[in-house]
Structure formats: structure tokens, C-alpha cells
Design a protein around this motif. Structure first.
Motif, PDB file in Angstrom:
ATOM      1  N   VAL A  70       4.168  -4.257   4.891  1.00 54.90           N
ATOM      2  CA  VAL A  70       3.323  -3.179   5.407  1.00 54.90           C
ATOM      3  C   VAL A  70       2.903  -3.503   6.833  1.00 54.90           C
ATOM      4  N   ALA A  76       2.402   1.998   3.419  1.00 54.33           N
ATOM      5  CA  ALA A  76       1.800   1.977   2.091  1.00 54.33           C
ATOM      6  C   ALA A  76       1.834   3.361   1.455  1.00 54.33           C
ATOM      7  N   SER A  86       0.853   1.188  -7.508  1.00 52.23           N
ATOM      8  CA  SER A  86       0.112   0.367  -6.550  1.00 52.23           C
ATOM      9  C   SER A  86       1.082  -0.286  -5.572  1.00 52.23           C
ATOM     10  N   VAL A  87       0.543  -0.722  -4.439  1.00 53.95           N
ATOM     11  CA  VAL A  87       1.324  -1.417  -3.421  1.00 53.95           C
ATOM     12  C   VAL A  87       0.799  -2.845  -3.304  1.00 53.95           C
ATOM     13  N   LEU A  89       0.580  -6.212  -1.082  1.00 48.60           N
ATOM     14  CA  LEU A  89       0.706  -6.803   0.248  1.00 48.60           C
ATOM     15  C   LEU A  89       0.738  -8.321   0.095  1.00 48.60           C
ATOM     16  N   VAL A 103      -5.615   0.713   5.893  1.00 45.28           N
ATOM     17  CA  VAL A 103      -5.032   0.728   4.548  1.00 45.28           C
ATOM     18  C   VAL A 103      -6.124   0.553   3.498  1.00 45.28           C
ATOM     19  N   LEU A 104      -7.010  -0.420   3.695  1.00 51.77           N
ATOM     20  CA  LEU A 104      -8.061  -0.705   2.731  1.00 51.77           C
ATOM     21  C   LEU A 104      -9.063   0.441   2.630  1.00 51.77           C
ATOM     22  N   PHE A 107      -7.234   3.830   0.813  1.00 54.70           N
ATOM     23  CA  PHE A 107      -6.783   3.797  -0.576  1.00 54.70           C
ATOM     24  C   PHE A 107      -7.847   3.197  -1.480  1.00 54.70           C
ATOM     25  N   LYS A 111      -5.056   0.946  -6.063  1.00 54.52           N
ATOM     26  CA  LYS A 111      -3.769   1.221  -5.432  1.00 54.52           C
ATOM     27  C   LYS A 111      -3.262   0.036  -4.605  1.00 54.52           C
ATOM     28  N   LEU A 112      -4.097  -1.001  -4.443  1.00 55.42           N
ATOM     29  CA  LEU A 112      -3.745  -2.108  -3.555  1.00 55.42           C
ATOM     30  C   LEU A 112      -3.894  -3.462  -4.244  1.00 55.42           C
ATOM     31  N   ILE A 114      -2.924  -7.807  -3.721  1.00 54.99           N
ATOM     32  CA  ILE A 114      -2.525  -8.813  -2.749  1.00 54.99           C
ATOM     33  C   ILE A 114      -1.870  -9.974  -3.482  1.00 54.99           C
ATOM     34  N   PHE A 136      -9.120  -5.005  -2.269  1.00 52.43           N
ATOM     35  CA  PHE A 136      -7.931  -5.131  -3.105  1.00 52.43           C
ATOM     36  C   PHE A 136      -8.355  -5.039  -4.574  1.00 52.43           C
TER      37      PHE A 136
END
Length: 419
Positions: A70, A76, A86-87, A89, A103-104, A107, A111-112, A114, A136
């Protein structure tokens, strides 16, 4: 809380067809979800990976999340548009602070995720909690060991983590027992039956999502030979595929493996569907009738159900009365098939082909006009006009879908993803 087994797939330098095939196999064989990643920084490679994820989404019926490189918010967003829940990172290649904050902020945490390499970048529980506080929703840890320091770091975090491990050095039962984790993401079961692994975990007191029956075989009304008939349907279309019989052993083996097993009355032996043909049946649901004497199995059918090579054993019509099909799903599917056929096999004088010939601008113009007509008709107290205009709009929308390479399954999946 049930612990999960997640199949992970490294899609870097992998043929897209192989990624889809692996994902489909995991989906059929008991994985709770999938982690598919490709952290390559090349833009073209990333776009190619997004297409692969879209293909995966069309083939599987379990959730998946994806790890990508990303650089900015749009990366994302594109990943989530593939159908991913979810994505992920990777910590060592996080975007610059400004892009990361966008990004944080844009979303929700779920959805995030790490991913952190604990071998090269050890974190205690307080450090791991900071990532949750940043926004996250989940932390994925790889290269863990069984030291007390590592266990404390993982077990004391605010949120349960996901451990990514090949399980070459660690035993899944030990990891599940010693670490307070939500799931294990692994490629260890790529060629193994995950349902059997779940049974082992369950026997060791670890709560997992098992395929189990609320009734035992002794609750069924069987014939004098201890057999019960099983009607088999495609779980997506409800198409009736075949009729077979089960005894207690084949019933229990079906629950254990997730594959349909039957008892052959002619050969007097147990048989697993697909053993010789490769046309396996992965069970999705089992129902029983009001008398407890007939099972209804909803399955994912691989290939043909019939030994003749036909999709269903019920392919011979012996009597038919004309009737109008009014099942909404079948009507929409059948109409769409006709529209797709017109695109592939043009018919002179066809209005549908006229729209395809004129191209996307004409199709969009008609969709816009019909949407306006719906708005006007909705102000009219007579619902008959509204019914007519909605039907017009649905037709033109299906033409647009066919023009852009979408089908009703694509739309259904997107609606499901929004639940």
C-alpha cells in the motif's frame, strides 16, 4: 470462542489460475477463511493481483483478506473492491505517515490488519497494543517461538492476534493451547484435510468450527439394512443431482471429512463420491425430513454427479406440462442468459443487439432514461405503471451488466459482502 484455521496463499510469482485453484480447494475442504498476499511493489503486478482476487471471490464462499503493498489510500480501496473483507499492511513497508494516516482515518479498524515479523522486530504486548490504538483491527504475527517472553507478549495483548506459521516446527494443537490467539494462518493444510485437523483440535479441548450434526444416526428411521436415502442438491442452484444411501459409517465419515460418503447397495461397501472420477461432493448442509427417514444434502458438486457424465442423474424428461416460470431468481437468470447469448450470437432485428451495436453510451443513456421513468411512475398512485418501468430498467441494466462482463452472481456476492 471458536479458534479458526486460515489457509494462506503466497501469490507472489504465482500463476493466477493456481491461486484461484488453491483458494477454491481451501474453501471446499474446511478453511474458515483465507489470507492471500502479494506485497510486490510494481504497479502492473499489483493490478494483475487485484484481478486474481476478483476471480477468487467468484469461486469461493468463505471470507478472505489480502496483503498488498500500500502506497496510498487508493491501493487499499481497490483491494477491498475485489471482495476482500480486510487489507493487510506489512509493518516493514508501511506507507509514509501522511498516506498511512489517510488509510487509518478512512477505513474502520475491522478493514485493516497489520503484519509483523516477530523474529526481526520483536514487540511486547504494550507495543502490539499501540497498533490497535492506531486504528488497526487485528495484528498478524509471523515467525513466533514458544519462549515465555513471546507467549506473554501475545497472550497479554488487548485484542486476540492471528499467528501466521507454516507449522513445520510447531504443532497446531500446542500453538492453539499455549497462545491466546484468534486463528492460525498456515499453508500446512494445502494438501491435507482441514476437517480432520479440526476434529483433532476438538478432541484436545480446543473449540473450533466443526461440521457436526444436531442428531445422531440412531435418531434416524432407517430401513431393515440400516440405510437412509439421501437426496443431493447443488447448494447454489438447488438443482437435484442424485439419490444415494448412507449407513451409520458413511454418515459419520461425511461429517468427519466434509466429503459425501455413501453405502453402495449393489456392491455392499462404503464409497466416497469422486474417489475414482474426481467428481467430489463437498457437503455444505444436511437437512432431514419430518419423519426422520430421508436426508437432503446441499453440496458443492465438482464435475458431473451422474456416472453417465451428465451434471444431474435426472436428465431424462418423461412428461411435461407447459407452465410459466415465476421464480424470481430463475426468471432473472434466464433473461440474463438470453441477453448474453444475443451478445455472443447476434440475431437480426434484435433490440438487444441494437443496443450492443450502439455501444456503452447508448446503453447508459437508456439506463438513465428508465431510471427517470421509475421516478415519475412512483409518483403515480397506480402501481401498474411502476411495475412496467422497473421491468424496463432491469432489462436495460442486465444489458449493461453483459456489456461490462458482470453477471447476477457478481451482484449477489457484492450484496453479501455488504451485510
Amino acid at each position: 470462542m471458536e479458534k479458526k484455521i486460515i489457509g494462506f496463499i503466497n501469490a507472489e510469482n504465482e500463476v493466477p489460475e493456481n491461486v484461484v485453484k488453491k483458494a477454491d480447494k481451501y474453501s471446499c475442504e474446511g478453511a474458515d477463511s483465507l489470507f492471500i498476499y502479494n506485497y510486490t511493489g510494481d504497479y502492473k503486478e499489483r493490478e494483475k493481483f487485484f484481478n486474481t482476487l476478483r476471480d477468487v471471490d467468484k469461486h469461493i464462499d468463505i471470507p478472505f483478506f489480502t496483503g498488498i503493498y500500500v502506497e496510498r489510500f487508493e491501493d487499499a480501496k481497490k483491494a477491498l473492491y475485489t471482495g476482500a473483507t480486510s487489507v493487510v499492511l506489512r509493518k516493514v513497508i508501511l506507507p509514509v505517515e501522511k498516506e498511512l494516516n489517510e488509510v487509518l482515518n478512512r477505513f474502520d479498524p475491522e478493514k485493516l490488519f497489520i503484519e509483523i515479523d516477530m523474529e526481526h522486530d520483536f514487540h511486547d504486548s504494550a507495543a502490539l497494543d499501540k497498533y490497535i490504538e492506531m486504528g488497526f483491527g487485528k495484528v498478524i504475527l509471523k515467525h513466533i517461538d514458544t519462549t515465555e517472553k513471546m507467549k506473554k507478549a501475545i497472550n497479554d495483548t488487548k485484542e486476540k492476534v492471528i499467528i501466521r506459521d507454516s507449522l513445520q516446527r510447531h504443532d497446531i494443537v500446542s500453538v492453539m493451547k499455549e497462545f491466546d490467539v484468534e486463528a492460525i494462518a498456515t499453508n500446512y493444510y494445502e494438501e491435507k484435510n482441514i476437517n480432520r485437523a479440526k476434529n483433532v483440535l476438538n478432541e484436545n479441548g480446543i473449540e473450533v468450527n466443526l461440521f457436526k450434526s444436531s442428531l445422531s444416526f440412531s435418531d434416524f428411521k432407517t430401513d431393515e439394512k440400516g440405510l437412509i436415502p439421501v437426496i443431493v442438491q447443488d447448494y447454489r442452484t438447488d438443482e437435484v443431482l442424485m439419490l444415494a444411501y448412507m449407513n451409520e459409517e458413511s454418515f459419520n465419515k461425511t461429517l468427519e471429512t466434509g466429503l459425501m460418503n455413501y453405502y453402495s447397495r449393489s456392491r455392499n461397501e462404503l464409497w466416497q463420491k469422486g474417489d475414482t472420477s474426481g467428481h467430489f461432493q463437498y457437503v455444505k448442509r444436511l437437512d432431514i425430513d419430518c419423519d426422520n427417514d430421508t436426508l437432503l444434502a446441499h453440496v458443492r458438486q465438482i464435475g458431473a454427479a451422474c456416472h453417465t457424465g451428465n451434471r444431474s442423474c435426472f436428465y431424462t424428461n418423461i412428461a411435461k406440462r407447459d407452465y410459466v416460470e415465476l421464480n424470481p431468481l430463475n426468471v432473472l437468470m434466464d433473461d440474463f442468459k438470453i441477453i448474453e447469448d444475443r451478445k455472443k450470437n447476434p440475431k437480426e432485428g434484435s433490440y438487444t443487439n441494437y443496443l450492443f451495436d450502439k455501444g456503452i453510451d447508448k446503453i447508459l443513456k437508456k439506463c438513465g432514461e428508465e431510471a427517470t421513468e421509475i421516478t415519475i411512475a412512483a409518483k403515480n398512485p397506480d402501481k401498474e405503471e411502476l411495475k412496467y418501468e422497473i421491468s424496463d430498467f432491469l432489462y436495460h441494466m442486465m444489458v449493461l451488466m453483459a456489456e461490462k462482463g458482470l453477471d447476477w452472481e457478481d451482484i449477489a456476492r457484492e450484496l453479501v459482502n455488504r451485510r
